[in-house]
Scaffold this motif. Structure first.
Motif, PDB file in Angstrom:
ATOM      1  N   ILE A 115       0.843  -1.190   0.000  1.00  0.00           N
ATOM      2  CA  ILE A 115       0.000   0.000   0.000  1.00  0.00           C
ATOM      3  C   ILE A 115       0.879   1.241   0.000  1.00  0.00           C
ATOM      4  CG2 ILE A 115      -1.862   1.217   1.168  1.00  0.00           C
ATOM      5  CD1 ILE A 115      -2.523  -1.415   2.587  1.00  0.00           C
ATOM      6  N   ALA A 116       0.666   2.109  -0.961  1.00  0.00           N
ATOM      7  CA  ALA A 116       1.443   3.339  -1.050  1.00  0.00           C
ATOM      8  C   ALA A 116       0.951   4.366  -0.035  1.00  0.00           C
ATOM      9  CB  ALA A 116       1.346   3.910  -2.465  1.00  0.00           C
ATOM     10  N   VAL A 117       1.751   5.390   0.168  1.00  0.00           N
ATOM     11  CA  VAL A 117       1.356   6.550   0.971  1.00  0.00           C
ATOM     12  C   VAL A 117       1.110   7.708   0.015  1.00  0.00           C
ATOM     13  CG1 VAL A 117       2.072   8.196   2.747  1.00  0.00           C
ATOM     14  CG2 VAL A 117       2.679   5.770   2.975  1.00  0.00           C
ATOM     15  N   THR A 118      -0.015   8.376   0.159  1.00  0.00           N
ATOM     16  CA  THR A 118      -0.352   9.505  -0.695  1.00  0.00           C
ATOM     17  C   THR A 118       0.706  10.593  -0.551  1.00  0.00           C
ATOM     18  OG1 THR A 118      -2.683   9.026  -0.202  1.00  0.00           O
ATOM     19  CG2 THR A 118      -2.196  11.088  -1.352  1.00  0.00           C
ATOM     20  N   ASP A 119       1.213  11.090  -1.653  1.00  0.00           N
ATOM     21  CA  ASP A 119       2.202  12.165  -1.598  1.00  0.00           C
ATOM     22  C   ASP A 119       1.602  13.400  -0.933  1.00  0.00           C
ATOM     23  OD1 ASP A 119       4.184  10.696  -2.850  1.00  0.00           O
ATOM     24  OD2 ASP A 119       3.674  11.428  -4.859  1.00  0.00           O
ATOM     25  N   PRO A 120       2.285  13.971   0.046  1.00  0.00           N
ATOM     26  CA  PRO A 120       1.758  15.181   0.695  1.00  0.00           C
ATOM     27  C   PRO A 120       1.944  16.397  -0.204  1.00  0.00           C
ATOM     28  CG  PRO A 120       3.924  14.650   1.566  1.00  0.00           C
ATOM     29  CD  PRO A 120       3.567  13.527   0.632  1.00  0.00           C
ATOM     30  N   PRO A 121       1.230  17.473   0.072  1.00  0.00           N
ATOM     31  CA  PRO A 121       1.455  18.701  -0.704  1.00  0.00           C
ATOM     32  C   PRO A 121       2.845  19.258  -0.425  1.00  0.00           C
ATOM     33  CG  PRO A 121      -0.028  19.103   1.142  1.00  0.00           C
ATOM     34  CD  PRO A 121       0.188  17.629   1.088  1.00  0.00           C
ATOM     35  N   ARG A 122       3.434  19.844  -1.457  1.00  0.00           N
ATOM     36  CA  ARG A 122       4.732  20.487  -1.298  1.00  0.00           C
ATOM     37  C   ARG A 122       4.542  21.855  -0.635  1.00  0.00           C
ATOM     38  NH1 ARG A 122       6.306  20.063  -7.562  1.00  0.00           N
ATOM     39  NH2 ARG A 122       5.371  22.118  -7.334  1.00  0.00           N
ATOM     40  N   ALA A 123       5.658  22.404  -0.163  1.00  0.00           N
ATOM     41  CA  ALA A 123       5.586  23.714   0.492  1.00  0.00           C
ATOM     42  C   ALA A 123       5.064  24.776  -0.464  1.00  0.00           C
ATOM     43  CB  ALA A 123       6.965  24.100   1.023  1.00  0.00           C
ATOM     44  N   ASP A 124       5.477  24.714  -1.744  1.00  0.00           N
ATOM     45  CA  ASP A 124       4.991  25.723  -2.687  1.00  0.00           C
ATOM     46  C   ASP A 124       3.526  25.487  -3.048  1.00  0.00           C
ATOM     47  OD1 ASP A 124       5.667  23.421  -4.074  1.00  0.00           O
ATOM     48  OD2 ASP A 124       6.426  24.474  -5.831  1.00  0.00           O
ATOM     49  N   ASP A 125       3.041  24.232  -2.964  1.00  0.00           N
ATOM     50  CA  ASP A 125       1.611  23.976  -3.130  1.00  0.00           C
ATOM     51  C   ASP A 125       0.829  24.674  -2.023  1.00  0.00           C
ATOM     52  OD1 ASP A 125       1.999  22.278  -5.331  1.00  0.00           O
ATOM     53  OD2 ASP A 125       2.138  20.507  -4.064  1.00  0.00           O
ATOM     54  N   LEU A 126       1.302  24.525  -0.795  1.00  0.00           N
ATOM     55  CA  LEU A 126       0.605  25.125   0.341  1.00  0.00           C
ATOM     56  C   LEU A 126       0.603  26.642   0.240  1.00  0.00           C
ATOM     57  CD1 LEU A 126       1.963  22.830   3.197  1.00  0.00           C
ATOM     58  CD2 LEU A 126      -0.286  22.742   2.110  1.00  0.00           C
ATOM     59  N   ASP A 127       1.727  27.217  -0.185  1.00  0.00           N
ATOM     60  CA  ASP A 127       1.763  28.674  -0.364  1.00  0.00           C
ATOM     61  C   ASP A 127       0.744  29.118  -1.402  1.00  0.00           C
ATOM     62  OD1 ASP A 127       3.735  28.990   1.532  1.00  0.00           O
ATOM     63  OD2 ASP A 127       5.382  29.104   0.084  1.00  0.00           O
ATOM     64  N   ALA A 128       0.667  28.380  -2.508  1.00  0.00           N
ATOM     65  CA  ALA A 128      -0.278  28.741  -3.567  1.00  0.00           C
ATOM     66  C   ALA A 128      -1.714  28.637  -3.074  1.00  0.00           C
ATOM     67  CB  ALA A 128      -0.061  27.848  -4.787  1.00  0.00           C
ATOM     68  N   ILE A 129      -2.018  27.556  -2.359  1.00  0.00           N
ATOM     69  CA  ILE A 129      -3.382  27.357  -1.861  1.00  0.00           C
ATOM     70  C   ILE A 129      -3.759  28.443  -0.858  1.00  0.00           C
ATOM     71  CG2 ILE A 129      -4.852  25.836  -0.483  1.00  0.00           C
ATOM     72  CD1 ILE A 129      -3.224  23.474  -1.708  1.00  0.00           C
ATOM     73  N   ARG A 130      -2.865  28.716   0.090  1.00  0.00           N
ATOM     74  CA  ARG A 130      -3.205  29.599   1.203  1.00  0.00           C
ATOM     75  C   ARG A 130      -3.115  31.081   0.856  1.00  0.00           C
ATOM     76  NH1 ARG A 130       0.434  26.268   5.689  1.00  0.00           N
ATOM     77  NH2 ARG A 130      -0.815  24.339   5.626  1.00  0.00           N
ATOM     78  N   LEU A 131      -2.189  31.431  -0.033  1.00  0.00           N
ATOM     79  CA  LEU A 131      -1.951  32.840  -0.307  1.00  0.00           C
ATOM     80  C   LEU A 131      -2.621  33.329  -1.577  1.00  0.00           C
ATOM     81  CD1 LEU A 131       1.850  33.002   0.620  1.00  0.00           C
ATOM     82  CD2 LEU A 131      -0.134  33.477   2.080  1.00  0.00           C
ATOM     83  N   ARG A 132      -2.811  32.448  -2.563  1.00  0.00           N
ATOM     84  CA  ARG A 132      -3.324  32.903  -3.851  1.00  0.00           C
ATOM     85  C   ARG A 132      -4.688  32.304  -4.206  1.00  0.00           C
ATOM     86  NH1 ARG A 132       1.155  32.324  -8.366  1.00  0.00           N
ATOM     87  NH2 ARG A 132      -0.491  33.477  -9.485  1.00  0.00           N
TER      88      ARG A 132
END
Length: 266
Positions: A239-256
């Motif tokens: 069973i794989a582990v879902t890749d977590p969001p990257r730091a730049d993904d989180l910045d894009a989601i939260r800031l933009r």
């Protein structure tokens, strides 16, 4: 690793699934968690994909019932919410239905009150059809999504009341009774492509078309998943582990993408 919410993880996962040039359909959500699952997370995912690797992806968004658009000070109407590059303002419902039946959409996003092991979904009624315990929103365009869209994604929270052995009412046909039963019923090949939840990601086995575990989200154990399901999914040896969001993904989601926490509110 940066801390992230499960909503943010789901957004990042779905964004990676969207390909450049995809035409995506996002429907409606009433309010609260239903809005976040059916509308907020999908819209954020499409926008993140546009920003990352799929600038040619576009989203067709159905009628918005929630949230309160006064959160957008520039223009207090739906255009303020859909002015992202590649997004399409709502048009006539007949055009949408025609596009669905002609197979114009590559991706769609749905949520449901119930889903069963073969991906059949219910948003019509809980209990007996003629005397239901709960009357739900009704079919809307969900049957067309499951019938005609190339890659339907189901976004739901994992819960035993929602993941059931057999739905009380088949609003939209997934893989029917499994195997080749969908095609035997005269439907085109298709059905749900992935089921993305707050704990894990699932697909469907090629042979039996039963729900199969693909990956567990970080920190989630197999028992956490199976304890919240009314049936046992197929479980691979590894069973794989879902890749977590990257730091730049989180910045894009939260800031933009969602700085006011309108799309991804809990």
């Amino acid at each position: 690793m940066a801390a992230f919410s499960m909503n943010e993880l789901i957004v990042a996962y779905l964004a990676r699934e969207i390909e450049d040039g995809d035409l995506c359909f996002v429907g409606v959500g009433t309010n609260g968690r239903a809005f976040t699952l059916a509308v907020g997370i999908p819209l954020a995912a499409v926008r993140l994909a546009q920003m990352r690797h799929a600038p040619g992806a576009a989203v067709y968004w159905g009628n918005l019932l929630e949230p309160d658009l006064s959160a957008f000070p520039e223009r207090l109407n739906q255009d303020a919410f859909t002015r992202w590059p590649g997004a399409a303002a709502p048009t006539d419902t007949g055009i949408k239905c025609d596009m669905l039946s002609r197979g114009r959409f590559d991706v769609c996003f749905n949520s449901a009150a119930q889903i069963d092991r073969h991906g059949n979904m219910n948003i019509t009624a809980i209990g007996d059809r003629d005397r239901p315990k709960v009357r739900l929103v009704g079919a809307l365009a969900q049957p067309d999504h499951a019938a005609f869209v190339r890659r339907p994604y189901i976004v739901m929270d994992l819960d035993r009341r929602s993941f059931v052995e057999r739905v009380d009412f088949v609003t939209s046909v997934g893989h029917l009774d499994g195997g080749t039963s969908r095609e035997a019923a005269g439907l085109a090949p298709g059905g749900p492509h992935r089921v993305v939840t707050d704990l894990a990601v699932f697909d469907f086995t090629p042979e039996t078309r039963e729900m199969r575990l693909v990956s567990l989200h970080p920190g989630v154990a197999l028992g956490d998943v199976t304890d919240r399901m009314g049936f046992r999914p197929a479980v691979p040896d590894s069973i794989a582990v879902t890749d977590p969001p990257r730091a730049d993904d989180l910045d894009a989601i939260r800031l933009r993408i969602d700085p006011n926490n309108i799309l991804l509110r809990e």
